[in-house]
Structure formats: C-alpha cells, structure tokens
Design a protein around this motif. Structure first.
Motif, PDB file in Angstrom:
ATOM      1  N   LYS A 190      -9.263  -1.848   5.556  1.00  0.00           N
ATOM      2  CA  LYS A 190     -10.091  -0.768   4.998  1.00  0.00           C
ATOM      3  C   LYS A 190      -9.355  -0.081   3.846  1.00  0.00           C
ATOM      4  CE  LYS A 190     -12.357   3.576   6.322  1.00  0.00           C
ATOM      5  NZ  LYS A 190     -12.592   4.528   7.439  1.00  0.00           N
ATOM      6  N   ASN A 191      -8.076   0.207   4.050  1.00  0.00           N
ATOM      7  CA  ASN A 191      -7.284   0.847   2.996  1.00  0.00           C
ATOM      8  C   ASN A 191      -7.026  -0.114   1.831  1.00  0.00           C
ATOM      9  OD1 ASN A 191      -7.105   3.250   4.449  1.00  0.00           O
ATOM     10  ND2 ASN A 191      -5.250   2.623   5.517  1.00  0.00           N
ATOM     11  N   TRP A 192      -6.840  -1.392   2.140  1.00  0.00           N
ATOM     12  CA  TRP A 192      -6.608  -2.381   1.090  1.00  0.00           C
ATOM     13  C   TRP A 192      -7.831  -2.482   0.176  1.00  0.00           C
ATOM     14  CZ3 TRP A 192      -2.220  -5.148  -0.082  1.00  0.00           C
ATOM     15  CH2 TRP A 192      -2.371  -6.168  -1.048  1.00  0.00           C
ATOM     16  N   LYS A 219      -9.970  -0.276  -0.491  1.00  0.00           N
ATOM     17  CA  LYS A 219     -10.076   0.910  -1.345  1.00  0.00           C
ATOM     18  C   LYS A 219      -9.264   0.727  -2.623  1.00  0.00           C
ATOM     19  CE  LYS A 219     -10.768   4.313   2.380  1.00  0.00           C
ATOM     20  NZ  LYS A 219     -10.129   5.439   3.104  1.00  0.00           N
ATOM     21  N   ALA A 234      -2.698   8.300   9.195  1.00  0.00           N
ATOM     22  CA  ALA A 234      -2.209   8.250   7.812  1.00  0.00           C
ATOM     23  C   ALA A 234      -0.699   8.415   7.698  1.00  0.00           C
ATOM     24  CB  ALA A 234      -2.907   9.319   6.977  1.00  0.00           C
ATOM     25  N   GLU A 278       0.948   4.147  -2.773  1.00  0.00           N
ATOM     26  CA  GLU A 278       0.682   5.531  -2.353  1.00  0.00           C
ATOM     27  C   GLU A 278       1.800   6.473  -2.787  1.00  0.00           C
ATOM     28  OE1 GLU A 278       0.446   7.910   1.918  1.00  0.00           O
ATOM     29  OE2 GLU A 278      -0.304   5.864   1.823  1.00  0.00           O
ATOM     30  N   LEU A 318       0.828  -1.211   0.000  1.00  0.00           N
ATOM     31  CA  LEU A 318       0.000   0.000   0.000  1.00  0.00           C
ATOM     32  C   LEU A 318       0.863   1.262   0.000  1.00  0.00           C
ATOM     33  CD1 LEU A 318      -2.912  -0.928   2.446  1.00  0.00           C
ATOM     34  CD2 LEU A 318      -2.924  -0.918  -0.050  1.00  0.00           C
ATOM     35  N   GLU A 336      -4.017   3.543  12.373  1.00  0.00           N
ATOM     36  CA  GLU A 336      -5.078   4.261  11.656  1.00  0.00           C
ATOM     37  C   GLU A 336      -4.626   5.642  11.206  1.00  0.00           C
ATOM     38  OE1 GLU A 336      -8.610   4.441  13.972  1.00  0.00           O
ATOM     39  OE2 GLU A 336      -8.949   2.281  13.963  1.00  0.00           O
TER      40      GLU A 336
END
Length: 390
Positions: free
Chosen positions: A170-172, A174, A307, A140, A136, A305
């Motif tokens: 949750k980020n994965w 997305k 960023a 990014e 990720l 959590e």
C-alpha cells in the motif's frame, strides 16, 4: 568482462579463461531430464540442504516466469544477489527466452538499487520485503530523492520469498503509483518462484500469494494428508514441472517432502472464497498459547502497519501457564520512538489472545533471501533454536 586492474587476486580473467579453449561443440548428448544443477535451501528452519534440479526444471522456470510477467526483448531485469539461491535469479530466467538483458547488482543499498535502475534503464526488479522497506524509509527520511533518478521505464516490481505485509505494498503504490506489482511464491525445491503467484491484474488481493502458476497444481492438506475445507488452514502442497528430483543424496529428507508426486512445502495456507491462496505461516513457527494456535505472520503484518515500525518478528517463548507466550521483536524506523506501553496500546485492536505478552525493541535478523531468522531469535530470547512445543 571487467578491467584487469579491478580483478580480485583470487579470480581468473575471462580472456585468460578462454585462451586455448576448444571451439568444437562437445558431442555429449543432453536430455531434458538429465541432472543440471545443485541449489540450496535458505536454511531458515535448519541446515541448508542441496537440491538436485534437472534441465527440465530450469527450462520450465524460464517459461513460467515469462508467462507471468510478459518479458520482451526490450526488457532489462535488475538482478539482486545472492545468485546461489533460486529467488531473484529465476525471475531473471524469464528474459532468457526472448533474449532480453539483465544487470547484476553488487548489493542492496537503496541508493545502489535506484541508481542501477536509472543508469541501466531497468524495467523489472524482484525485491525482498526488507529491501523494499529500506527504499521507502530512505525516501521518507529524505536520504533518497526520486527526482535524482530516471525511473519512468520501471514497469514492474515484484516480491516473494516470504509473506508480504499488505501495508508495505500500500505504501509502495503511493510512492510508485504507475508501477505494476506481483507477489510470487515458490521454493528452491520448486525451482524458485512461480508455482503460485498473485498476478499483476489482482492488486485488489494484495496479501494473498495468489493462484497456481502456469502448469502448476496445489492442495491444502491436514496432518493425515486429507484436503481441508475451503477457508481452513492446512499445509500447502504443490505439483508441477519445477519440482526437484531430490534433496541431493538425502533419501530420508526427500521421502518426507515428496509424497505421491506432491511437494510438501512446510507452509500453512488457506484458500478464500475466490480461490486465492493466503499464507498463514511456516508450520514450524506456529505458536500454541493457552490452547490457541497463533500464526505469527498475522501479528507481524499488523505491527508493520504502524508508521513507526520498520520491521517485526513474532516468536513463542516458554511460559508455565500458557505453554508459549507471544513475543514481539520490533525494529523502529530511524528517528522514531515507541515504548512498550505504546505498542500494547496499539495492539488492543488485536484479539486478546493474539496480543504480544512480551515486547522487545531490537533488530530483526534476516538471511540473504530476506527471511526472518527465527531460530536466531528463539536462541537469543528463549535459549533454544527450535520452535518450542510442550
């Protein structure tokens, strides 16, 4: 087998190994209950211990994995090392009973992983938390461009071997919204993952390790081995066809772990109102501060959590007044900046007694199976490897 010119000097070529080998099947009878293999614990809480597994243990690993993730002959499992551990390899076992392919990766760099999935048309992959985080972060930062890879066929990503931060998944999702996801829980002592799993249909419960896997039972027990009330934390015990025979030639350790047919995992857990099991923390990693029991995983999940934070570990260090002080070791994402004051401000959302009293910016060491090496952190910042208790 590979080309001879690429063979390392210490190895023997497969063709040479087969020369002169007998083609007659050996007449040695094998029972499902016969000893089959030695695997090793990851050594997170001490020296790695050899574990004796039977053919029945290994057979069940194939069955339970296939029941959980529905492998067919068309699937291709991308297997990440290490192979001496039961983690990723036992997920690969689900392919065996349908004759599906598998590909062994040479390492865990994000570009290697995505390249292998793209070139080999991988459909399933088991990742560890740091590897998923690295992918990720690389996406990014623009280090990896998804359009350079063919990933449409990649249907399932699953994670295990350590608590999974909900923010990570949750980020994965997305980035990979069409992928199925599963959390798997297991130990080398249970012939790898599968004794508990979330289930691909239960994405609304991400953060939980799920419910007992196929043919497995569980209990959550207090220190007197009594069942705790629903919602209360206790030690997770499991029972099923994958439970090891013993710690090899170590009857004392075996007796402590195998109790009346139940395997004591050493993991603290609780069960919610829907019957889903949530890992609280390793029993040995609980922090006692000012008379309160603190479960580091809760704070680690909260920190991740943010960023700006790539990884986090929480340990207890001796404190004259509190007994132990909650200490956070934080690894920032490349190019991101935070100060201790920034972290303290962010942690104001936590109950006061859970807020880190000490904040350290450093790398978070993880072993080959992805688990945080807390003994190393305690040794570095508290002067001893074992969890501190008054």
């Amino acid at each position: 087998c590979g080309p001879r010119e690429m063979m390392p000097p210490y190895a023997q070529h497969w063709d040479d190994f087969l020369k002169g080998a007998s083609t007659v099947e050996p007449k040695t009878p094998i029972s499902l209950l016969d000893e089959a293999a030695l695997y090793f614990t990851s050594g997170t809480t001490g020296q790695p211990k050899p574990i004796l597994l039977t053919h029945r243990n290994l057979e069940h690993a194939c069955i339970v994995e296939n029941r959980h993730h529905n492998q067919t002959h068309k699937d291709n499992f991308i297997c990440i090392p290490p192979l001496y551990h039961t983690g990723a390899k036992m997920h690969w076992f689900g392919n065996f009973i349908v004759g599906a392919k598998g590909v062994l990766l040479k390492g865990v760099k994000p570009e290697w992983i995505l390249q292998a999935i793209s070139e080999e048309q991988g459909t399933l992959m088991f990742l560890l938390v740091p590897w998923a985080q690295d992918i990720l972060v690389a996406i990014e930062n623009g280090q990896i461009k998804l359009e350079d890879y063919k990933l449409d066929q990649w249907r399932l990503m699953h994670i295990g071997a350590q608590p999974v931060p909900p923010a990570l998944i949750k980020n994965w999702k997305k980035v990979f919204p069409k992928q199925e996801y599963d959390t798997n829980y297991g130990l080398s002592e249970t012939t790898g993952p599968g004794c508990v799993h979330l289930g691909i249909e239960n994405s609304h419960k991400v953060g939980s390790i799920g419910k007992p896997g196929f043919d497995w039972d569980y209990r959550i027990l207090d220190d007197q081995l009594r069942d705790v009330k629903k919602g209360e934390p206790g030690e997770l015990a499991v029972r099923g066809p994958g439970v090891m025979s013993e710690y090899y030639k170590n009857p004392e350790a075996t007796k402590k772990t195998l109790v009346d047919g139940w395997l004591m995992t050493g993991d603290m857990a609780r069960v919610d109102e829907d019957g889903f099991i949530w890992l609280v923390d390793r029993k040995k990693d609980i922090i006692i501060t000012g008379g309160e029991n603190i479960f580091p995983v809760e704070i680690e999940d909260f920190l991740i959590e943010n960023a700006n934070i790539q990884d986090a570990a929480v340990i207890g260090v001796p404190d004259e007044r509190l007994g132990e002080a909650v200490t956070a070791i934080i690894k920032l994402k490349p190019g991101k900046q935070m100060t201790e004051k920034d972290v303290e401000k962010y942690c104001e959302a936590l109950p006061r007694y859970k807020r880190p009293k000490k904040i350290i910016f450093d790398d978070v060491p993880r072993n080959p199976t992805g688990k945080i090496e807390k003994p190393k952190l305690r040794k570095k910042y508290a002067g001893f490897a074992e969890s501190f208790k008054l």
